[in-house]
Motif scaffolding. Structure first.
Motif, PDB file in Angstrom:
ATOM      1  N   THR A 114     -15.914 -23.775  51.981  1.00  0.00           N
ATOM      2  CA  THR A 114     -16.508 -24.796  51.102  1.00  0.00           C
ATOM      3  C   THR A 114     -15.479 -25.419  50.176  1.00  0.00           C
ATOM      4  O   THR A 114     -15.844 -26.042  49.183  1.00  0.00           O
ATOM      5  CB  THR A 114     -17.655 -24.188  50.263  1.00  0.00           C
ATOM      6  OG1 THR A 114     -17.136 -23.106  49.459  1.00  0.00           O
ATOM      7  CG2 THR A 114     -18.761 -23.666  51.155  1.00  0.00           C
ATOM      8  N   ILE A 115     -14.202 -25.260  50.498  1.00  0.00           N
ATOM      9  CA  ILE A 115     -13.145 -25.756  49.624  1.00  0.00           C
ATOM     10  C   ILE A 115     -13.263 -27.253  49.383  1.00  0.00           C
ATOM     11  O   ILE A 115     -13.007 -27.744  48.275  1.00  0.00           O
ATOM     12  CB  ILE A 115     -11.754 -25.406  50.206  1.00  0.00           C
ATOM     13  CG1 ILE A 115     -10.625 -25.875  49.289  1.00  0.00           C
ATOM     14  CG2 ILE A 115     -11.572 -26.004  51.588  1.00  0.00           C
ATOM     15  CD1 ILE A 115     -10.511 -25.107  48.019  1.00  0.00           C
ATOM     16  N   SER A 151     -23.398 -25.151  39.231  1.00  0.00           N
ATOM     17  CA  SER A 151     -23.680 -26.205  40.208  1.00  0.00           C
ATOM     18  C   SER A 151     -22.448 -26.560  41.031  1.00  0.00           C
ATOM     19  O   SER A 151     -22.555 -26.922  42.203  1.00  0.00           O
ATOM     20  CB  SER A 151     -24.214 -27.456  39.491  1.00  0.00           C
ATOM     21  OG  SER A 151     -23.266 -27.942  38.548  1.00  0.00           O
ATOM     22  N   ALA A 152     -21.270 -26.441  40.419  1.00  0.00           N
ATOM     23  CA  ALA A 152     -20.039 -26.745  41.146  1.00  0.00           C
ATOM     24  C   ALA A 152     -19.819 -25.766  42.304  1.00  0.00           C
ATOM     25  O   ALA A 152     -19.251 -26.128  43.330  1.00  0.00           O
ATOM     26  CB  ALA A 152     -18.851 -26.721  40.191  1.00  0.00           C
ATOM     27  N   TYR A 153     -20.281 -24.539  42.132  1.00  0.00           N
ATOM     28  CA  TYR A 153     -20.113 -23.515  43.169  1.00  0.00           C
ATOM     29  C   TYR A 153     -21.476 -23.066  43.696  1.00  0.00           C
ATOM     30  O   TYR A 153     -21.736 -21.886  43.880  1.00  0.00           O
ATOM     31  CB  TYR A 153     -19.333 -22.320  42.602  1.00  0.00           C
ATOM     32  CG  TYR A 153     -17.884 -22.638  42.346  1.00  0.00           C
ATOM     33  CD1 TYR A 153     -16.935 -22.535  43.357  1.00  0.00           C
ATOM     34  CD2 TYR A 153     -17.460 -23.055  41.086  1.00  0.00           C
ATOM     35  CE1 TYR A 153     -15.600 -22.829  43.127  1.00  0.00           C
ATOM     36  CE2 TYR A 153     -16.125 -23.354  40.841  1.00  0.00           C
ATOM     37  CZ  TYR A 153     -15.201 -23.241  41.866  1.00  0.00           C
ATOM     38  OH  TYR A 153     -13.880 -23.553  41.637  1.00  0.00           O
ATOM     39  N   ARG A 154     -22.318 -24.043  43.964  1.00  0.00           N
ATOM     40  CA  ARG A 154     -23.687 -23.739  44.390  1.00  0.00           C
ATOM     41  C   ARG A 154     -23.733 -23.045  45.748  1.00  0.00           C
ATOM     42  O   ARG A 154     -24.669 -22.291  46.029  1.00  0.00           O
ATOM     43  CB  ARG A 154     -24.529 -25.009  44.415  1.00  0.00           C
ATOM     44  CG  ARG A 154     -23.959 -26.134  45.264  1.00  0.00           C
ATOM     45  CD  ARG A 154     -24.729 -27.424  45.063  1.00  0.00           C
ATOM     46  NE  ARG A 154     -24.117 -28.559  45.760  1.00  0.00           N
ATOM     47  CZ  ARG A 154     -23.146 -29.291  45.253  1.00  0.00           C
ATOM     48  NH1 ARG A 154     -22.652 -29.020  44.042  1.00  0.00           N
ATOM     49  NH2 ARG A 154     -22.636 -30.308  45.927  1.00  0.00           N
ATOM     50  N   SER A 201      -5.039 -24.794  54.777  1.00  0.00           N
ATOM     51  CA  SER A 201      -5.526 -24.742  56.149  1.00  0.00           C
ATOM     52  C   SER A 201      -6.682 -23.757  56.223  1.00  0.00           C
ATOM     53  O   SER A 201      -6.485 -22.554  56.048  1.00  0.00           O
ATOM     54  CB  SER A 201      -4.400 -24.295  57.103  1.00  0.00           C
ATOM     55  OG  SER A 201      -4.934 -24.011  58.385  1.00  0.00           O
ATOM     56  N   ARG A 202      -7.874 -24.269  56.466  1.00  0.00           N
ATOM     57  CA  ARG A 202      -9.043 -23.394  56.523  1.00  0.00           C
ATOM     58  C   ARG A 202      -8.960 -22.427  57.701  1.00  0.00           C
ATOM     59  O   ARG A 202      -9.371 -21.275  57.594  1.00  0.00           O
ATOM     60  CB  ARG A 202     -10.326 -24.237  56.610  1.00  0.00           C
ATOM     61  CG  ARG A 202     -10.752 -24.792  55.272  1.00  0.00           C
ATOM     62  CD  ARG A 202     -12.119 -25.409  55.313  1.00  0.00           C
ATOM     63  NE  ARG A 202     -12.155 -26.616  56.128  1.00  0.00           N
ATOM     64  CZ  ARG A 202     -13.217 -27.405  56.233  1.00  0.00           C
ATOM     65  NH1 ARG A 202     -14.342 -27.111  55.601  1.00  0.00           N
ATOM     66  NH2 ARG A 202     -13.167 -28.488  56.979  1.00  0.00           N
ATOM     67  N   ARG A 203      -8.418 -22.884  58.824  1.00  0.00           N
ATOM     68  CA  ARG A 203      -8.308 -22.004  59.979  1.00  0.00           C
ATOM     69  C   ARG A 203      -7.370 -20.843  59.694  1.00  0.00           C
ATOM     70  O   ARG A 203      -7.641 -19.696  60.068  1.00  0.00           O
ATOM     71  CB  ARG A 203      -7.809 -22.792  61.200  1.00  0.00           C
ATOM     72  CG  ARG A 203      -7.906 -21.993  62.491  1.00  0.00           C
ATOM     73  CD  ARG A 203      -7.575 -22.846  63.696  1.00  0.00           C
ATOM     74  NE  ARG A 203      -6.145 -23.146  63.776  1.00  0.00           N
ATOM     75  CZ  ARG A 203      -5.590 -23.804  64.791  1.00  0.00           C
ATOM     76  NH1 ARG A 203      -6.353 -24.263  65.780  1.00  0.00           N
ATOM     77  NH2 ARG A 203      -4.291 -24.034  64.804  1.00  0.00           N
ATOM     78  N   TYR A 204      -6.272 -21.132  59.013  1.00  0.00           N
ATOM     79  CA  TYR A 204      -5.333 -20.089  58.636  1.00  0.00           C
ATOM     80  C   TYR A 204      -5.999 -19.099  57.678  1.00  0.00           C
ATOM     81  O   TYR A 204      -5.843 -17.880  57.816  1.00  0.00           O
ATOM     82  CB  TYR A 204      -4.114 -20.718  57.977  1.00  0.00           C
ATOM     83  CG  TYR A 204      -3.097 -19.732  57.465  1.00  0.00           C
ATOM     84  CD1 TYR A 204      -2.164 -19.161  58.307  1.00  0.00           C
ATOM     85  CD2 TYR A 204      -3.074 -19.365  56.111  1.00  0.00           C
ATOM     86  CE1 TYR A 204      -1.226 -18.253  57.843  1.00  0.00           C
ATOM     87  CE2 TYR A 204      -2.150 -18.460  55.638  1.00  0.00           C
ATOM     88  CZ  TYR A 204      -1.227 -17.910  56.501  1.00  0.00           C
ATOM     89  OH  TYR A 204      -0.309 -17.007  56.019  1.00  0.00           O
ATOM     90  N   ALA A 219     -15.528 -14.293  50.860  1.00  0.00           N
ATOM     91  CA  ALA A 219     -14.292 -15.033  51.104  1.00  0.00           C
ATOM     92  C   ALA A 219     -14.493 -16.167  52.103  1.00  0.00           C
ATOM     93  O   ALA A 219     -13.912 -17.248  51.945  1.00  0.00           O
ATOM     94  CB  ALA A 219     -13.203 -14.078  51.594  1.00  0.00           C
ATOM     95  N   LEU A 220     -15.310 -15.948  53.129  1.00  0.00           N
ATOM     96  CA  LEU A 220     -15.571 -17.019  54.097  1.00  0.00           C
ATOM     97  C   LEU A 220     -16.289 -18.196  53.442  1.00  0.00           C
ATOM     98  O   LEU A 220     -15.958 -19.362  53.694  1.00  0.00           O
ATOM     99  CB  LEU A 220     -16.396 -16.483  55.269  1.00  0.00           C
ATOM    100  CG  LEU A 220     -15.628 -15.682  56.332  1.00  0.00           C
ATOM    101  CD1 LEU A 220     -16.581 -15.200  57.419  1.00  0.00           C
ATOM    102  CD2 LEU A 220     -14.498 -16.507  56.943  1.00  0.00           C
TER     103      LEU A 220
END
Length: 489
Positions: free
Chosen positions: A184-185, A201-204, A119-122, A178-179
């Motif tokens: 970007t998950i 590139s995977a974590y651009r 949960s991104r909001r959590y 962290a944000l």
């Protein structure tokens, strides 16, 4: 691999708990996320991703503990061994590795803590709450409210409170890095294609965030016009005002740099650090690199305030967290020891080479006070090499026993930072004195157990810091670990 929840509870965003404790907390966490997901989907409950129990990476604890030990050593022994204290300006000493090492390991921990975000909001809510906790403790400990351990008083004039500090900088870096990681998950792959650069590139998006921080810092540093400025020194019930002549752009010296100008404008000159280490420069004292009386011809800025954990330099320090999170991503996606070490060591040495080229060509000197780009590269590269060495010794070769002291301290890093590095416990002990405040247990131990025995203030203080502080906190942390007691934010 280490349990992500355990890593999340590291220094700067909570302390590590025992594995059994985490398992119990994880049940509660998953139920909270399930309830929240139920609200988000208006009654359609989504399946929860259950975290798999995995092998713990002891290197994370040991590296975090090493950083706390370095902080205690340079803070308390730096007064008598000033060559290990922060560099007065350009250059890098032992003390200058502490802050970037903190930010590096915070980045590594973020990657493991947020490798799954049901949960991104959590996740965002937890990130914001943790950031606010760090800001609160940072202002309380370094804003001027606490005067431990030397003065048995507390309180601060709000006209002079210091808004910046170690935990505040960690809070900013943690919040940004962290944000980006949490939001970007869904934009990053679960597997990495073969190739040395595929993980970049995977974590651009993480690297893009770091690049934006780099641009903000560089453009502001070299393009911002710094006008003349004044400050007032209050001494012996009298005040004296000094003026520093500037009127320039792109200056990287103590007097007229954009880093100091931004802090004076944003926080106000009364709210920044009043004892900068540049007072040990040759231009300020004949005792350089040690502290001493000011030269008669010392320039005005030698007496001026300067914020070493200021706003612009903290934006630059985001890069330290981004590099740290890259090392965490390597830990997640590369399962073999050789693959991980190839990525880590090559990047570490590459960053050091870039830093040395920038420094020795006088393009961008290594400077902790400005948190220059060369300083970011040099210290992050060093952190990567030390982390790799710890990984080989502890997790590959299994030589864990020699590093247990570091590991125990790393498990309770926040407790040792507050009570030990910030002198809260020593201040409490000093509150019990006999006849006069200087006649207390801490001073008695320093003088009679260490300094008098060795007939040397320098060597005696060094032994005091090693045995009465570092070893003490290591043993205490080990005992607390035995009873599964941890302090987390």
């Amino acid at each position: 691999m280490e349990d992500p929840k355990r890593v999340e509870e590291g220094f700067g965003h909570g302390q590590i708990s025992a594995e059994e404790k985490v398992e119990r907390e994880d049940v509660k966490e998953r139920s909270e996320m399930a309830a929240e997901q139920h609200d988000e989907t208006k009654g359609v409950e989504k399946p929860i991703l259950v975290k798999e129990k995995s092998k713990r990476i002891a290197t994370l604890d040991a590296f975090r503990g090493l950083t706390i030990v370095l902080m205690i050593l340079v803070d308390d022994a730096g007064g008598v061994y000033e060559r290990i204290d922060h560099s007065p300006w350009n250059g890098c000493t032992l003390a200058d590795f502490v802050m970037p090492f903190f930010l590096f390991i915070v980045g590594v921990a973020i990657a493991l803590a947020l490798k799954r975000v049901p949960s991104r909001r959590y996740a965002v809510r937890k990130i914001i709450i943790r950031t606010l906790k760090m800001l609160f403790w940072g202002i309380l400990l370094q804003g001027g409210y606490s005067h431990a351990p030397d003065e048995l008083v507390y309180g601060v004039d709000m006209k002079q409170i210091r808004w910046c500090g170690i935990l505040q900088r960690i809070a900013l870096v943690y919040l940004v890095v962290a944000l980006i990681e949490a939001l970007t998950i869904k934009l990053r792959p679960t597997t990495i294609d073969p190739g040395h650069f595929s993980i970049f590139s995977a974590y651009r998006w993480q690297w893009l965030g770091g690049f934006i921080a780099f641009l903000i810092y560089v453009i502001t540093t070299y393009a911002l016009y710094v006008p003349d400025w004044s400050f007032t020194v209050h001494d012996d019930h009298k005040s004296q005002t000094f003026t520093v002549k500037c009127g320039m752009r792109g200056h990287l010296g103590p007097a007229c740099n954009a880093v100091g100008y931004v802090d004076r404008e944003v926080w106000g000159i009364n709210h920044i650090y009043t004892q900068p280490v540049w007072i040990r420069l040759k231009a300020c004292t004949l005792s350089s690199p040690e502290a001493g009386d000011l030269r008669p011809d010392a320039p005005n800025w030698c007496r001026a305030p300067f914020e070493p954990e200021g706003l612009l330099s903290s934006i630059s320090s985001i890069l330290s967290g981004v590099i740290g999170i890259h090392y965490g991503h390597v830990l997640i996606h590369f399962k073999g020891h050789a693959e991980r070490l190839k990525q880590w060591v090559s990047m570490g040495f590459g960053l050091i080479i870039i830093a040395l080229l920038l420094h020795f060509t006088d393009a961008i000197p290594i400077n902790k006070q400005l948190y220059s780009i060369s300083y970011v590269c040099f210290t992050a590269g060093a952190a990567g090499i030390v982390f790799s060495a710890f990984y080989i010794l502890i997790d590959v070769w299994g030589k864990r026993t020699p590093f247990l002291l570091f590991e125990w301290i790393g498990m309770n890093a926040m407790l040792v930072f507050v009570l030990g590095a910030q002198g809260i416990l020593a201040g409490f002990v000093n509150g019990w004195w006999y006849k006069n405040p200087d006649n207390n247990l801490v001073n008695w131990i320093q003088s009679h157990v260490f300094i008098d025995v060795w007939n040397s203030e320098k060597f005696g203080m060094l032994l005091y810091v090693i045995f009465a502080e570092i070893v003490f906190w290591g043993v205490l942390s080990g005992i607390l670990h035995k009873f599964r007691i941890y302090w987390k934010l």
